[in-house]
Design a protein around this motif. Structure first.
Motif, PDB file in Angstrom:
ATOM      1  N   ARG A 214       0.835  -1.199   0.000  1.00  0.00           N
ATOM      2  CA  ARG A 214       0.000   0.000   0.000  1.00  0.00           C
ATOM      3  C   ARG A 214       0.870   1.248   0.000  1.00  0.00           C
ATOM      4  O   ARG A 214       2.038   1.214   0.395  1.00  0.00           O
ATOM      5  N   LEU A 215       0.263   2.361  -0.394  1.00  0.00           N
ATOM      6  CA  LEU A 215       0.891   3.670  -0.270  1.00  0.00           C
ATOM      7  C   LEU A 215       0.396   4.351   0.998  1.00  0.00           C
ATOM      8  O   LEU A 215      -0.738   4.151   1.423  1.00  0.00           O
ATOM      9  N   PHE A 216       1.259   5.166   1.605  1.00  0.00           N
ATOM     10  CA  PHE A 216       0.813   5.970   2.746  1.00  0.00           C
ATOM     11  C   PHE A 216       1.618   7.255   2.808  1.00  0.00           C
ATOM     12  O   PHE A 216       2.657   7.404   2.160  1.00  0.00           O
ATOM     13  N   ASP A 217       1.123   8.201   3.576  1.00  0.00           N
ATOM     14  CA  ASP A 217       1.721   9.523   3.715  1.00  0.00           C
ATOM     15  C   ASP A 217       2.913   9.452   4.662  1.00  0.00           C
ATOM     16  O   ASP A 217       2.767   9.084   5.825  1.00  0.00           O
ATOM     17  N   HIS A 218       4.093   9.809   4.164  1.00  0.00           N
ATOM     18  CA  HIS A 218       5.282   9.806   5.013  1.00  0.00           C
ATOM     19  C   HIS A 218       5.790  11.217   5.282  1.00  0.00           C
ATOM     20  O   HIS A 218       6.974  11.448   5.485  1.00  0.00           O
ATOM     21  N   GLY A 219       4.894  12.184   5.262  1.00  0.00           N
ATOM     22  CA  GLY A 219       5.258  13.557   5.601  1.00  0.00           C
ATOM     23  C   GLY A 219       5.678  14.364   4.394  1.00  0.00           C
ATOM     24  O   GLY A 219       4.907  15.156   3.866  1.00  0.00           O
ATOM     25  N   ASP A 220       6.921  14.180   3.913  1.00  0.00           N
ATOM     26  CA  ASP A 220       7.399  14.974   2.792  1.00  0.00           C
ATOM     27  C   ASP A 220       7.041  14.367   1.446  1.00  0.00           C
ATOM     28  O   ASP A 220       7.040  15.062   0.426  1.00  0.00           O
ATOM     29  N   GLU A 221       6.741  13.079   1.411  1.00  0.00           N
ATOM     30  CA  GLU A 221       6.342  12.414   0.175  1.00  0.00           C
ATOM     31  C   GLU A 221       5.695  11.075   0.523  1.00  0.00           C
ATOM     32  O   GLU A 221       5.825  10.588   1.653  1.00  0.00           O
ATOM     33  N   PRO A 222       5.001  10.450  -0.423  1.00  0.00           N
ATOM     34  CA  PRO A 222       4.428   9.130  -0.152  1.00  0.00           C
ATOM     35  C   PRO A 222       5.519   8.088   0.076  1.00  0.00           C
ATOM     36  O   PRO A 222       6.673   8.252  -0.325  1.00  0.00           O
ATOM     37  N   ALA A 223       5.135   7.009   0.731  1.00  0.00           N
ATOM     38  CA  ALA A 223       6.012   5.855   0.924  1.00  0.00           C
ATOM     39  C   ALA A 223       5.183   4.597   0.704  1.00  0.00           C
ATOM     40  O   ALA A 223       3.951   4.645   0.626  1.00  0.00           O
TER      41      ALA A 223
END
Length: 370
Positions: A336-345
């Motif tokens: 899955r994709l998730f929000d890692h603050g400065d960019e997706p991870a």
């Protein structure tokens, strides 16, 4: 008049911004040979004890002050620090205060609290930073059998993506909700006037896991078409068209006889709108080897066989240069994709080398791809 037509006539028309930004996938220069370079940012999950990760799927979330949150459905929620070290577990399966049946989605809120949606009981659970229950509130809108993911948008508010089946709200797919009251302040994200209840995919909303401030992106599992909406309910633009690895979905495909359809798995648009991350499920090369389970007239792929039936493909696009930067494919469904603050991870559920337990492996885009 048919039921489908009755609902279609009630479907709302969307407000469209005069400056709506529209694009088509055909405008992007596709690189078929480019492979994304990803690096491992963290490995979450202990070999035993309270930090062990169970189940066949897991979601990951991030906040700069807390670190990582991992949820697996009916197991306790797990908190890991920024380096991936286990910190604490909280919550448990049940029907009492602070207990849950099925955690469908969870997020670390900007105020340090943690909000989780129990899709089976239809309640919002709000915990403080230590995992103690703050409130438990019933979702006030009518949720379909297929619940949606949600995205924090400020304060105690979230936008949740799902199809509301009530006649007054039919056609709306985005709902701005206060999780402390369960009340929806706004329904928006209309799918227009051309849908029907006979469309088996109308109800499967895919919410962007990252969106620029003040907006939310959404799509549907049967198409790579994406839309950007303001939190006030205005359609701001999006991307339409087709992609070579995402052929039109065939509703009449024979399960076990035809390759599985490609489907929209998850996606994210970074806060500067410069990069778009698109995940699709594609047929595993050995999909034909999977045994289809039949129950009377129904047939399906058992969850334990998803990894053998589907692969997950990640493609990253440069929105400014209209370039496709590359591809990465996992021989796994639990990605899955998730929000890692400065960019997706990327979060990927993977077996450890000992293969006696799983870890959530966090991948980030290597500097050379940025």
């Amino acid at each position: 008049m048919t039921v489908a037509l009755s609902f279609a006539l009630l479907a709302p028309a969307a407000m469209v911004s005069a400056q709506a930004r529209r694009a088509d996938w055909s405008e992007f220069e596709i690189c078929n040979e480019c492979e994304l370079d990803l690096t491992v940012a963290a490995r979450l999950g202990d070999s035993d004890g309270p930090g062990i990760i169970m189940g066949t799927s897991a979601g990951a979330r991030w906040h700069d002050e807390t670190g990582y949150l991992v949820f697996t459905g009916g197991d306790p929620l797990l908190v890991f620090d920024r380096d991936g070290e286990f910190q604490r577990a909280f919550g448990r399966r049940g029907e009492g205060p602070g207990e849950f049946q099925l955690i469908w989605d969870a997020h670390l809120m900007p105020n340090g609290r943690i909000v989780a949606l129990d899709a089976r009981r239809g309640v919002w659970l709000l915990f403080d930073a230590l995992g103690d229950l703050v409130s438990e509130t019933r979702q006030r809108t009518d949720m379909m059998a297929v619940p949606g993911r949600f995205l924090p948008v400020g304060g105690d508010e979230v936008v949740i993506g799902y199809f509301d089946r009530r006649p007054d709200f039919a056609g709306y797919t985005l709902h701005r909700v206060d999780v402390t009251t369960g009340e929806a302040m706004r329904h928006f994200g209309s799918i227009g006037l051309n849908w029907s209840l006979d469309d088996m995919y109308s109800f499967r909303v895919v919410l962007g896991s990252v969106s620029p401030a003040g907006t939310v992106w959404k799509g549907h599992i049967d198409s790579p078409a994406l839309e950007e909406w303001s939190l006030d309910g205005e359609l701001l633009g999006g991307i339409g068209g087709e992609l070579p690895w995402f052929p039109p979905v065939t509703e009449t495909a024979e399960l076990g006889e035809d390759p599985p359809n490609s489907m929209l798995h998850s996606f994210a648009v970074d806060r500067s709108r410069s990069r778009l991350w698109l995940m699709t499920t594609v047929p595993d090369p050995n999909w034909q080897d999977v045994e289809i389970v039949r129950y009377g007239n129904e047939a399906g792929v058992p969850a334990r066989s998803f990894d053998d039936y589907y692969d997950v493909r990640l493609d990253v696009f440069d929105m400014d240069a209209m370039l496709h930067l590359g591809t990465r494919i996992w021989d796994s469904y639990g990605v899955r994709l998730f929000d890692h603050g400065d960019e997706p991870a990327v979060s990927a559920l993977e077996l450890t080398e000992a293969e006696d337990n799983s870890q959530v492996v966090v991948y980030r885009l290597a500097r050379g791809n940025r």
